[in-house]
Every structure is written in C-alpha cells, then in structure tokens.
Design a protein around this motif. Structure first.
Motif, PDB file in Angstrom:
ATOM      1  N   MET A   6       0.835  -1.194   0.000  1.00 60.33           N
ATOM      2  CA  MET A   6       0.000   0.000   0.000  1.00 60.33           C
ATOM      3  C   MET A   6       0.875   1.251   0.000  1.00 60.33           C
ATOM      4  SD  MET A   6      -3.018   0.988   2.607  1.00 60.33           S
ATOM      5  CE  MET A   6      -3.444   2.671   2.896  1.00 60.33           C
ATOM      6  N   PRO A   7       0.567   2.215  -0.870  1.00 55.07           N
ATOM      7  CA  PRO A   7       1.377   3.438  -0.909  1.00 55.07           C
ATOM      8  C   PRO A   7       1.064   4.366   0.256  1.00 55.07           C
ATOM      9  CG  PRO A   7      -0.431   3.605  -2.456  1.00 55.07           C
ATOM     10  CD  PRO A   7      -0.493   2.215  -1.883  1.00 55.07           C
ATOM     11  N   SER A   8       1.935   5.317   0.468  1.00 55.90           N
ATOM     12  CA  SER A   8       1.723   6.355   1.468  1.00 55.90           C
ATOM     13  C   SER A   8       0.755   7.398   0.921  1.00 55.90           C
ATOM     14  CB  SER A   8       3.056   7.023   1.798  1.00 55.90           C
ATOM     15  OG  SER A   8       2.853   8.224   2.482  1.00 55.90           O
ATOM     16  N   TYR A   9      -0.157   7.845   1.767  1.00 57.95           N
ATOM     17  CA  TYR A   9      -1.099   8.888   1.357  1.00 57.95           C
ATOM     18  C   TYR A   9      -0.867  10.192   2.121  1.00 57.95           C
ATOM     19  CZ  TYR A   9      -3.623   5.539  -1.435  1.00 57.95           C
ATOM     20  OH  TYR A   9      -3.945   4.626  -2.398  1.00 57.95           O
ATOM     21  N   SER A  10       0.300  10.344   2.742  1.00 50.91           N
ATOM     22  CA  SER A  10       0.565  11.558   3.509  1.00 50.91           C
ATOM     23  C   SER A  10       0.701  12.789   2.616  1.00 50.91           C
ATOM     24  CB  SER A  10       1.824  11.401   4.359  1.00 50.91           C
ATOM     25  OG  SER A  10       2.946  11.174   3.535  1.00 50.91           O
ATOM     26  N   GLU A  11       1.054  12.605   1.356  1.00 47.83           N
ATOM     27  CA  GLU A  11       1.158  13.732   0.439  1.00 47.83           C
ATOM     28  C   GLU A  11      -0.151  13.995  -0.306  1.00 47.83           C
ATOM     29  OE1 GLU A  11       3.761  15.763   0.264  1.00 47.83           O
ATOM     30  OE2 GLU A  11       4.764  14.572   1.789  1.00 47.83           O
ATOM     31  N   SER A  12      -1.040  13.005  -0.322  1.00 45.77           N
ATOM     32  CA  SER A  12      -2.305  13.140  -1.055  1.00 45.77           C
ATOM     33  C   SER A  12      -3.431  13.670  -0.184  1.00 45.77           C
ATOM     34  CB  SER A  12      -2.731  11.784  -1.614  1.00 45.77           C
ATOM     35  OG  SER A  12      -1.736  11.267  -2.439  1.00 45.77           O
ATOM     36  N   MET A  13      -3.417  13.291   1.082  1.00 38.32           N
ATOM     37  CA  MET A  13      -4.472  13.698   2.015  1.00 38.32           C
ATOM     38  C   MET A  13      -3.837  14.362   3.225  1.00 38.32           C
ATOM     39  SD  MET A  13      -7.194  10.543   2.161  1.00 38.32           S
ATOM     40  CE  MET A  13      -6.055   9.176   2.255  1.00 38.32           C
ATOM     41  N   SER A  14      -4.532  15.330   3.776  1.00 45.03           N
ATOM     42  CA  SER A  14      -4.054  15.957   5.007  1.00 45.03           C
ATOM     43  C   SER A  14      -4.275  14.980   6.162  1.00 45.03           C
ATOM     44  CB  SER A  14      -4.806  17.258   5.261  1.00 45.03           C
ATOM     45  OG  SER A  14      -6.165  16.992   5.569  1.00 45.03           O
ATOM     46  N   ALA A  15      -3.671  15.271   7.306  1.00 44.55           N
ATOM     47  CA  ALA A  15      -3.834  14.397   8.469  1.00 44.55           C
ATOM     48  C   ALA A  15      -5.301  14.303   8.874  1.00 44.55           C
ATOM     49  CB  ALA A  15      -2.994  14.926   9.628  1.00 44.55           C
ATOM     50  N   GLU A  16      -6.012  15.409   8.835  1.00 50.91           N
ATOM     51  CA  GLU A  16      -7.434  15.392   9.208  1.00 50.91           C
ATOM     52  C   GLU A  16      -8.245  14.545   8.230  1.00 50.91           C
ATOM     53  OE1 GLU A  16     -11.161  18.426  10.056  1.00 50.91           O
ATOM     54  OE2 GLU A  16      -9.159  19.243   9.747  1.00 50.91           O
ATOM     55  N   GLU A  17      -7.930  14.639   6.955  1.00 52.85           N
ATOM     56  CA  GLU A  17      -8.646  13.828   5.966  1.00 52.85           C
ATOM     57  C   GLU A  17      -8.411  12.343   6.202  1.00 52.85           C
ATOM     58  OE1 GLU A  17      -8.906  16.704   2.040  1.00 52.85           O
ATOM     59  OE2 GLU A  17      -7.034  15.633   2.428  1.00 52.85           O
ATOM     60  N   ARG A  18      -7.194  11.980   6.587  1.00 49.91           N
ATOM     61  CA  ARG A  18      -6.913  10.568   6.875  1.00 49.91           C
ATOM     62  C   ARG A  18      -7.716  10.094   8.080  1.00 49.91           C
ATOM     63  NH1 ARG A  18      -1.746  12.551   5.654  1.00 49.91           N
ATOM     64  NH2 ARG A  18      -1.013  12.342   7.783  1.00 49.91           N
ATOM     65  N   TRP A  19      -7.898  10.956   9.078  1.00 46.73           N
ATOM     66  CA  TRP A  19      -8.735  10.583  10.230  1.00 46.73           C
ATOM     67  C   TRP A  19     -10.188  10.402   9.796  1.00 46.73           C
ATOM     68  CZ3 TRP A  19      -6.436   8.509  14.109  1.00 46.73           C
ATOM     69  CH2 TRP A  19      -5.226   8.977  14.588  1.00 46.73           C
ATOM     70  N   HIS A  20     -10.662  11.215   8.872  1.00 50.51           N
ATOM     71  CA  HIS A  20     -12.024  11.051   8.348  1.00 50.51           C
ATOM     72  C   HIS A  20     -12.172   9.690   7.665  1.00 50.51           C
ATOM     73  CE1 HIS A  20     -13.375  15.056   9.308  1.00 50.51           C
ATOM     74  NE2 HIS A  20     -12.538  15.651   8.484  1.00 50.51           N
ATOM     75  N   VAL A  21     -11.158   9.300   6.890  1.00 53.38           N
ATOM     76  CA  VAL A  21     -11.194   7.993   6.226  1.00 53.38           C
ATOM     77  C   VAL A  21     -11.271   6.877   7.268  1.00 53.38           C
ATOM     78  CG1 VAL A  21      -9.879   6.369   4.793  1.00 53.38           C
ATOM     79  CG2 VAL A  21     -10.043   8.769   4.128  1.00 53.38           C
ATOM     80  N   ILE A  22     -10.544   7.015   8.347  1.00 57.31           N
ATOM     81  CA  ILE A  22     -10.574   6.014   9.416  1.00 57.31           C
ATOM     82  C   ILE A  22     -11.962   5.941  10.029  1.00 57.31           C
ATOM     83  CG2 ILE A  22      -9.664   5.458  11.707  1.00 57.31           C
ATOM     84  CD1 ILE A  22      -6.999   6.794  10.611  1.00 57.31           C
ATOM     85  N   ASN A  23     -12.593   7.084  10.246  1.00 53.96           N
ATOM     86  CA  ASN A  23     -13.969   7.071  10.773  1.00 53.96           C
ATOM     87  C   ASN A  23     -14.905   6.330   9.821  1.00 53.96           C
ATOM     88  OD1 ASN A  23     -13.316   8.434  13.126  1.00 53.96           O
ATOM     89  ND2 ASN A  23     -13.736  10.442  12.252  1.00 53.96           N
ATOM     90  N   TYR A  24     -14.688   6.500   8.522  1.00 58.13           N
ATOM     91  CA  TYR A  24     -15.505   5.767   7.550  1.00 58.13           C
ATOM     92  C   TYR A  24     -15.181   4.270   7.578  1.00 58.13           C
ATOM     93  CZ  TYR A  24     -17.363   3.997   3.207  1.00 58.13           C
ATOM     94  OH  TYR A  24     -18.033   3.237   2.282  1.00 58.13           O
ATOM     95  N   LEU A  25     -13.893   3.926   7.679  1.00 56.35           N
ATOM     96  CA  LEU A  25     -13.505   2.514   7.725  1.00 56.35           C
ATOM     97  C   LEU A  25     -14.184   1.775   8.869  1.00 56.35           C
ATOM     98  CD1 LEU A  25      -9.641   2.584   7.052  1.00 56.35           C
ATOM     99  CD2 LEU A  25     -11.467   1.968   5.469  1.00 56.35           C
ATOM    100  N   ARG A  26     -14.366   2.460   9.969  1.00 62.17           N
ATOM    101  CA  ARG A  26     -15.007   1.831  11.126  1.00 62.17           C
ATOM    102  C   ARG A  26     -16.463   1.455  10.843  1.00 62.17           C
ATOM    103  NH1 ARG A  26     -11.216  -0.414  13.959  1.00 62.17           N
ATOM    104  NH2 ARG A  26      -9.712   1.037  14.779  1.00 62.17           N
ATOM    105  N   THR A  27     -17.071   2.092   9.880  1.00 56.94           N
ATOM    106  CA  THR A  27     -18.469   1.767   9.556  1.00 56.94           C
ATOM    107  C   THR A  27     -18.583   0.564   8.624  1.00 56.94           C
ATOM    108  OG1 THR A  27     -18.589   3.226   7.616  1.00 56.94           O
ATOM    109  CG2 THR A  27     -19.099   4.197   9.772  1.00 56.94           C
TER     110      THR A  27
END
Length: 167
Positions: free
Chosen positions: A142-163
C-alpha cells in the motif's frame, strides 16, 4: 548585389552572436558570482493541489507502527466526518479495496489481495492510530497517502472505515 546581401547577413549575425555571447555570459555557473537568495527573502505561491504542512502532525515510520497505534483519533466520528471519509475512500481506496471494502477492487486483481476491511476481527485488532500510521507511511504494497491527504482527511477515512464492519 548578391555578395552585398551576404555580407550584411554576416555582419548582422556577428553582432547578434556577440550579443548572444553577452547574454550567455550573464548566466554564469560559478556559485561565487551568482545572485544569493537567503531563506525567507522570496515567497512563492504553493502549487495548485498541494497540501500545506502545519508542523503539528507527528509521523511514525513503519518500524514505529506499534507506538503509532497508541494514538487516539482526534476527529469525532460524526455523520459529516463519516461522509467526508466515505468520499475520500471512493477516490483513494476503492481501486484496491473495492467499493464494499472486501479487497475486490480493480487494481487488486493484479497485485496481492488487500485486507478485507469489513472483517470485524480485523477492525477490532487495529486501532485508529494504527490505521492512521498505515495511511500515512504505507505498508507492504500500500502506498503512502501523507502527500495526497491531510492528516485530518486521513482521520475522516478512518472514521468511515469503522463503519464498513457494521454493514
């Protein structure tokens, strides 16, 4: 008459050549003679689509993933956050993990099958900090997404993953 025209062209070429040589000489490669630019003297506009760094986000390497797993998610799992994470999931995660999160995306058919994000045991075993670290620095394939998404956006993705395990 023909010879006069050739001489005029040669004279113009010689003058242009001297001027061209003068212009080339201005672009010297000698660092002692070039213009000095000090940090902070010039401000450049950020490129379109680039993400500014605030300096507050701590990044863990792959080797420090266990330490990263202790981090808590600072973004509450509100419906807005989950929707934002879902929208980002469609863009960044669907090609490999598929729309349902089962690891059946189009790209995954050519590589190692990614994790089934709907698996409740996997969801229970991985903390939000672990997922944040994985999204930030990447994993085995899996590639790194630190340059594509901000830290807050990555946390949003995690909130979605939990669903995904609840569906």
């Amino acid at each position: 008459m023909k010879y006069v025209f050739v001489l005029v062209l040669l004279a113009v070429g010689a003058v242009a050549g001297v001027q061209g040589l003068a212009l080339v000489y201005q672009w010297s490669h000698n660092m002692a003679e070039t213009q000095r630019v000090m940090p902070g003297e010039m401000n450049f506009a950020m490129a379109p689509g680039s993400l500014p760094r605030s300096g507050s986000q701590l990044y863990y390497s792959k080797e420090q993933r266990e330490a990263a797993s202790l981090r808590k998610n600072p973004v509450p799992a509100t419906p807005t956050s989950i929707k934002t994470g879902g929208d980002l999931y469609v863009v960044y995660c669907t090609p490999c993990h598929g729309a349902s999160g089962k690891g059946d995306g189009l790209v995954a058919a050519k590589f190692v099958t990614p994790a089934d994000l709907t698996n409740p045991a996997l969801q229970k075993a991985r903390t939000d900090g672990y997922w944040q670290s994985y999204l930030s620095v990447g994993g085995a394939v899996m590639p790194s997404y630190s340059e594509s998404m901000s830290a807050e956006e990555r946390w949003h993705v995690i909130n979605y993953l939990r669903t995904l395990a609840q569906k």
